[in-house]
Structure formats: C-alpha cells, structure tokens
Design a protein around this motif. Structure first.
Motif, PDB file in Angstrom:
ATOM      1  N   GLN A 147      16.089  44.798  88.396  1.00 14.57           N
ATOM      2  CA  GLN A 147      15.157  45.506  87.501  1.00 14.57           C
ATOM      3  C   GLN A 147      14.756  44.605  86.339  1.00 14.57           C
ATOM      4  O   GLN A 147      15.441  43.631  86.040  1.00 14.57           O
ATOM      5  CB  GLN A 147      15.853  46.738  86.892  1.00 14.57           C
ATOM      6  N   LYS A 148      13.695  45.011  85.652  1.00 11.73           N
ATOM      7  CA  LYS A 148      13.286  44.243  84.477  1.00 11.73           C
ATOM      8  C   LYS A 148      14.325  44.457  83.370  1.00 11.73           C
ATOM      9  O   LYS A 148      14.691  45.583  83.061  1.00 11.73           O
ATOM     10  CB  LYS A 148      11.905  44.716  84.027  1.00 11.73           C
ATOM     11  N   HIS A 149      14.845  43.349  82.800  1.00 14.12           N
ATOM     12  CA  HIS A 149      15.781  43.426  81.676  1.00 14.12           C
ATOM     13  C   HIS A 149      15.041  43.025  80.395  1.00 14.12           C
ATOM     14  O   HIS A 149      14.258  42.082  80.413  1.00 14.12           O
ATOM     15  CB  HIS A 149      16.950  42.457  81.867  1.00 14.12           C
ATOM     16  N   GLU A 150      15.336  43.733  79.300  1.00 12.13           N
ATOM     17  CA  GLU A 150      14.772  43.329  77.998  1.00 12.13           C
ATOM     18  C   GLU A 150      15.856  42.654  77.189  1.00 12.13           C
ATOM     19  O   GLU A 150      16.947  43.207  77.025  1.00 12.13           O
ATOM     20  CB  GLU A 150      14.292  44.569  77.227  1.00 12.13           C
ATOM     21  N   ASP A 151      15.559  41.467  76.681  1.00 10.65           N
ATOM     22  CA  ASP A 151      16.543  40.756  75.843  1.00 10.65           C
ATOM     23  C   ASP A 151      16.478  41.322  74.431  1.00 10.65           C
ATOM     24  O   ASP A 151      15.439  41.231  73.774  1.00 10.65           O
ATOM     25  CB  ASP A 151      16.222  39.255  75.801  1.00 10.65           C
ATOM     26  N   THR A 152      17.587  41.908  73.952  1.00  6.37           N
ATOM     27  CA  THR A 152      17.560  42.538  72.613  1.00  6.37           C
ATOM     28  C   THR A 152      18.371  41.743  71.593  1.00  6.37           C
ATOM     29  O   THR A 152      18.163  41.897  70.405  1.00  6.37           O
ATOM     30  CB  THR A 152      18.168  43.959  72.661  1.00  6.37           C
ATOM     31  N   TYR A 153      19.312  40.968  72.043  1.00  2.00           N
ATOM     32  CA  TYR A 153      20.245  40.246  71.157  1.00  2.00           C
ATOM     33  C   TYR A 153      20.887  41.197  70.141  1.00  2.00           C
ATOM     34  O   TYR A 153      21.203  40.806  69.030  1.00  2.00           O
ATOM     35  CB  TYR A 153      19.553  39.073  70.446  1.00  2.00           C
ATOM     36  N   ALA A 154      21.047  42.465  70.505  1.00  6.82           N
ATOM     37  CA  ALA A 154      21.638  43.448  69.586  1.00  6.82           C
ATOM     38  C   ALA A 154      23.031  42.981  69.160  1.00  6.82           C
ATOM     39  O   ALA A 154      23.802  42.467  69.973  1.00  6.82           O
ATOM     40  CB  ALA A 154      21.707  44.809  70.258  1.00  6.82           C
ATOM     41  N   GLU A 155      23.321  43.195  67.889  1.00  8.64           N
ATOM     42  CA  GLU A 155      24.522  42.612  67.275  1.00  8.64           C
ATOM     43  C   GLU A 155      25.826  42.958  68.014  1.00  8.64           C
ATOM     44  O   GLU A 155      26.664  42.099  68.243  1.00  8.64           O
ATOM     45  CB  GLU A 155      24.599  43.100  65.828  1.00  8.64           C
ATOM     46  N   ASN A 156      25.980  44.211  68.384  1.00  9.95           N
ATOM     47  CA  ASN A 156      27.250  44.605  69.002  1.00  9.95           C
ATOM     48  C   ASN A 156      27.230  44.572  70.523  1.00  9.95           C
ATOM     49  O   ASN A 156      28.215  44.944  71.157  1.00  9.95           O
ATOM     50  CB  ASN A 156      27.644  46.004  68.522  1.00  9.95           C
ATOM     51  N   ASN A 157      26.113  44.133  71.054  1.00 11.55           N
ATOM     52  CA  ASN A 157      26.013  44.024  72.515  1.00 11.55           C
ATOM     53  C   ASN A 157      26.630  42.683  72.926  1.00 11.55           C
ATOM     54  O   ASN A 157      26.123  41.624  72.556  1.00 11.55           O
ATOM     55  CB  ASN A 157      24.542  44.089  72.923  1.00 11.55           C
ATOM     56  N   ILE A 158      27.720  42.730  73.676  1.00 12.17           N
ATOM     57  CA  ILE A 158      28.452  41.484  73.962  1.00 12.17           C
ATOM     58  C   ILE A 158      27.972  40.780  75.237  1.00 12.17           C
ATOM     59  O   ILE A 158      28.610  39.844  75.704  1.00 12.17           O
ATOM     60  CB  ILE A 158      29.992  41.693  73.973  1.00 12.17           C
TER      61      ILE A 158
END
Ligand SMILES: O=C(O)CCC(=O)C(=O)O
Length: 277
Positions: A147-158
């Motif tokens: 599936q299409k993934h969106e890169d978020t670089y969210a702080e707590n996303n490891i």
C-alpha cells in the motif's frame, strides 16, 4: 515432513500472514538474554541505544546465537526451504510508560527486495501484551499489494521514516500476545503495528527481519547478508562475515558499521530525511 511447524501453522501463515505464539527458548533463558542485553547497553552505550538498534547480531555473540537458534531456523526452513540468509535485525525496545509506537506498515515496502514473500520472527525478551504494546496484525492483509505509505517522521513513531498506511480497516486486527522466549512469525507484506507501552516494565522484542531464500534478490542498494544455513548467496559482494566470538569482537564491530551504512542507504532511498536508525 516439517521440522518445527505443523501443517496447520504453515497454512495459517499463508492464510492469515502470521503464526503466534511459538516457544523458542525457556522464559528463564529469555530473561537471561534480556539481562545480557541490558549489561551490554551499560557497557557499550554508543553501540546499543535507541538509535543504534539495527544488526546487533553482527557484533554481539548472544544475539548472533539467537539469529542461528535451531528452533527459529528450522521454522524458517519449513517456510522458505533449506537455503537461508538473514537480511538484518532490529531490537525494538519500548521504554516503560512511554509514548513510542509503531504505525501501520508493511515491512517489505523499503527493503529493496524483488519479492515481498518472506518471514520475520519476532522474539519476546519481556512480556509482550496489550498493556506493554504488543504487535497487532491485520489478518490476511499480506494478500494485497504493498500500500501507499506516508512518511511522517512523527516523534514517537519508532519506524525509520515514521511511515504509515492511512485508513487501515482494523476489523481484522489480531494482537500477538507473547511470553518471554516465545516468538511470532509474520509475512513481509502483512500490515502491522503496535501501541505505546503503558506498563512499568520495558517491552523488548528482537526482530529477525527477515530470513530470505536465494531466489529473492536485492534490487536496491547492497545489503550485508548473514549466512544462516544451506547454500550461500552469490550477491554478498565478497564480504564473508565473521561471526562474533564474544561481544564487540573488533572485526565484527567494523563489519556492523559497514552493514549499518548500507542498510541506511536501502531504507532511506528517496526519503526527504534520514534518521539515525
Ligand atoms: O516491535 C514492534 O512493536 C514492531 C516490530 C515490527 O514492526 C517488525 O518487527 O516488523
């Protein structure tokens, strides 16, 4: 005749995209590995930390032993045949009462292989349950394309890029509850993730991502493969890895550095930002 997995477990892997739980080592042995890991974190903080968590099996002998554990490798042979190499490993640690989580994703998305059809064992070194933030799988989702993934670089996303698949249908979500020393096995294309650890203990899982047969080729970057069993791969770029005889065996430390640089080039290909893990 299969070595470790039953016919119904193999069917479950193909139908649902995962098998869980499977006992690999005793609970006492798992807790002893956790103690060794925590001693190594104290002794070599530059080498093992939240940002230096990949390919620890290349330079720590107790994790090399786990990567070659007969029960794990026999289970892999039941799924992919006798010629086996390990692509990489990741130590996923969630600290007590922390916000760290793993968003919905499919492992194969950024591995740069020409197939998504390979298994990953995840070995619990501490209890992995709803309170500590166990993995959750979307049953059967490995049968649809990446599936299409969106890169978020969210702080707590490891996850490396904090990549996320939006709008996942969670009706078929299954929590994989593991005792220390048990493993789950998941397919390279299954959608999975995990919630924060709300307990007062660490949640530690060693992800052997992934065991691959030689028919599957690396088409992005140059991976440093760990030979596990059977015929060796041909695409190893001349670097025949030494296995660590003891923790931080010097030659293996420099090999891990090369492996880390190569892995980062693969995982972050085309990304806007590179995190350290
Ligand atoms: O440890 C986690 O919570 C997630 C691990 C994971 O996504 C994986 O091993 O593929």
């Amino acid at each position: 005749m299969h070595k470790v997995l039953s016919k119904s477990q193999i069917e479950q892997y193909h139908d649902e995209g995962f098998i869980s739980p499977l006992r690999v080592i005793t609970e006492a042995d798992a807790l002893s590995i956790k103690t060794q890991l925590e001693e190594a974190e104290e002794l070599y903080p530059e080498e093992i930390n939240a940002e230096s968590r990949n390919n620890l099996h290349l330079s720590f002998s107790f994790l090399d032993a786990l990567a070659h554990n007969t029960t794990i490798v026999d289970a892999m042979e039941d799924l992919i045949g006798p010629d086996i190499a390990l692509w990489a490993s990741v130590m996923f640690i969630k600290e007590p009462s922390s916000k760290q989580y793993v968003s919905w994703h499919q492992d194969a998305t950024y591995m740069g292989l020409d197939s998504v059809d390979f298994p990953t064992p995840w070995i619990a070194l501490s209890p992995s349950n709803i309170e500590t933030g166990c993995m959750t799988m979307i049953s059967g989702s490995h049968k649809s394309a990446i599936q299409k993934h969106e890169d978020t670089y969210a702080e707590n996303n490891i996850l490396t890029r904090g990549q996320v698949i939006p709008n996942v249908d969670e009706n078929k979500a299954v929590n994989l509850i593991l005792r220390p020393g048990e493993m789950s096995i998941h397919h390279g294309a299954i959608i999975h993730g995990s919630q924060p650890n709300n307990s007062n203990q660490r949640r530690i899982g060693f992800s052997l991502q992934s065991y691959i047969s030689p028919e599957i080729k690396q088409v992005v970057g140059r991976n440093i493969w760990t030979h596990i069993r059977g015929k060796a791969r041909h695409d190893v770029d001349g670097l025949a890895l030494d296995r660590p005889k003891y923790n931080m065996d010097p030659i293996t430390v420099s090999q891990r550095k090369i492996a880390e640089e190569n892995l980062s080039d693969i995982l972050y290909k085309g990304a806007k930002l590179k995190r350290k893990y």
